[in-house]
Write a protein that holds these residues in place. Sequence first.
Motif, PDB file in Angstrom:
ATOM      1  N   GLN A 170       0.800  -1.237   0.000  1.00 15.08           N
ATOM      2  CA  GLN A 170       0.000   0.000   0.000  1.00 15.08           C
ATOM      3  C   GLN A 170       0.826   1.277   0.000  1.00 15.08           C
ATOM      4  N   ALA A 191      -1.269   9.660  -3.672  1.00 13.06           N
ATOM      5  CA  ALA A 191      -2.679   9.544  -4.016  1.00 13.06           C
ATOM      6  C   ALA A 191      -3.310   8.179  -3.735  1.00 13.06           C
ATOM      7  N   GLN A 223      -5.064   5.042  -1.751  1.00 15.60           N
ATOM      8  CA  GLN A 223      -6.055   4.980  -0.672  1.00 15.60           C
ATOM      9  C   GLN A 223      -6.065   3.581  -0.063  1.00 15.60           C
ATOM     10  N   LEU A 224      -6.055   3.556   1.257  1.00 21.99           N
ATOM     11  CA  LEU A 224      -6.206   2.317   2.013  1.00 21.99           C
ATOM     12  C   LEU A 224      -5.177   1.277   1.571  1.00 21.99           C
ATOM     13  N   ASN A 246      -2.309   1.582  -3.967  1.00 20.06           N
ATOM     14  CA  ASN A 246      -2.124   2.781  -4.770  1.00 20.06           C
ATOM     15  C   ASN A 246      -2.305   2.380  -6.230  1.00 20.06           C
TER      16      ASN A 246
END
Length: 463
Positions: A268, A352, A354-355, A358
């Motif tokens: 991530q 940029a 998320q969670l 990417n």
Amino acid sequence: MDNFRIESDSVGELKIPTKAYYGVQTLRAKNNFNITGRKMHKDLIISLAEIKKASAVSNIKTGQLDTAIGTAIIKACDEIINGKYHEEFIVDPIQGGAGTSANMNANEVIANIALEILGNNKGNYSLIHPNDHVNMSQSTNDVFPTAGKMTIIKLLKNLKKEINNLYKALIAKSEEFDDVIKMGRTQLEDAIPITLGQEFSAYSQAIKRDLKRTELAIEEMEYVNMGATAIGTGLNAKKDYIDNIVSELDEISNLNLKQAPNLIDGTQNLDCFTIVSGYLKALAVNLSKISNDLRLMNSGPRTGLAEITLPPKQNGSSIMPGKINPVIPEVVNQISFNVIGNDTTITMACEAGQLELNAFEPIIFYNLFESIETLTYGIKTFTDNAIKDLVANRENCKKHVSNSIGLITAVNPYIGYQKSATIAKEALKSGKTIRDLLTKEHIFSNNEIDNVLDPYKMIKPKN
């Protein structure tokens, strides 16, 4: 219809050229992402094939993959690693889907090559399936970032060679110009003497730091998240596969790969690419600064500084006969501007995500690959076509020193700042040299003036 076969995916059916080794998901991506007009980088294609080969070997060892099918997949991967079938990788490097299209392009091409190896027609996925067999125990989310890192390592190694060549060339020039006295400048104004060799020695030290940073960048890329599958939890992969896939891949690629200590973090978070891009930006800034200096020192030939002469490489004007421009430093400047711009894109893309994922690695890799390669080629032409054969205009450098008001700085410790400033102003107003005015003032004997104004005694601390 003899020229096409029908393939289907969860979206629907598409006609695929019979000769094509790619399949429906690749063609759909080709139609969706007509962005740059370019194809995937050749080293990324090879890296993907190396990953698929390592996965097939590991899946055979764990008993998940039939040996005959796995062997055919391995042979197909070897064909791609050796440079064949690269024209079948038709997906644009900038793509939506976090790299799924690139991964599926590899899966489909490898599956169809393997099918032919076993004597079957392309598209007969009931025997060898792109997802079920070629992509076994994998996800785009561990395959694509790993392939990107492997590619970056390969490109950085080429860059490192060129940085080292530039460093050696700058060292050679620093030794060649060790005795060339010239005027140092601060804020583009006369300062105090320095040798041209000292300036080039300073350039070499900046590049030496870039060499070290490139080594650190390679180390940063050696940690990969293979075995993570979708989000780092290893779903659908056996523990033996997870434990051994990276060592298998390292044996194939010989890139000193290591598994990320935390596969969720390794999936991530992309700060490693921010770091590498930052190192490249630092290199670009140093190169651009050196190029600026060379263009200034080369300026003239009659009305500029004319302290050095860069090798004449091509006509400089379509209208002004005989004009020669500093084209090599100019192109290095432009490369540097582009790398700095790419760094902004990479930084924003890394931020940029998320969670657990990417999705923007395609643009990160596109820009990183471009930055590394243009720096590699730019440094090569800089070294070969500018640095190695530039010459010092020794007499002109010496003349600048003799005429400079900056020499008064060496007198300051003997007569004080105020008196020195008065003499400097008079020199500027009258056009006379500092030596002339000191002689007129009878402040020093001629021998003392020679000693105090000896520029070679100004280039190092006094004992």
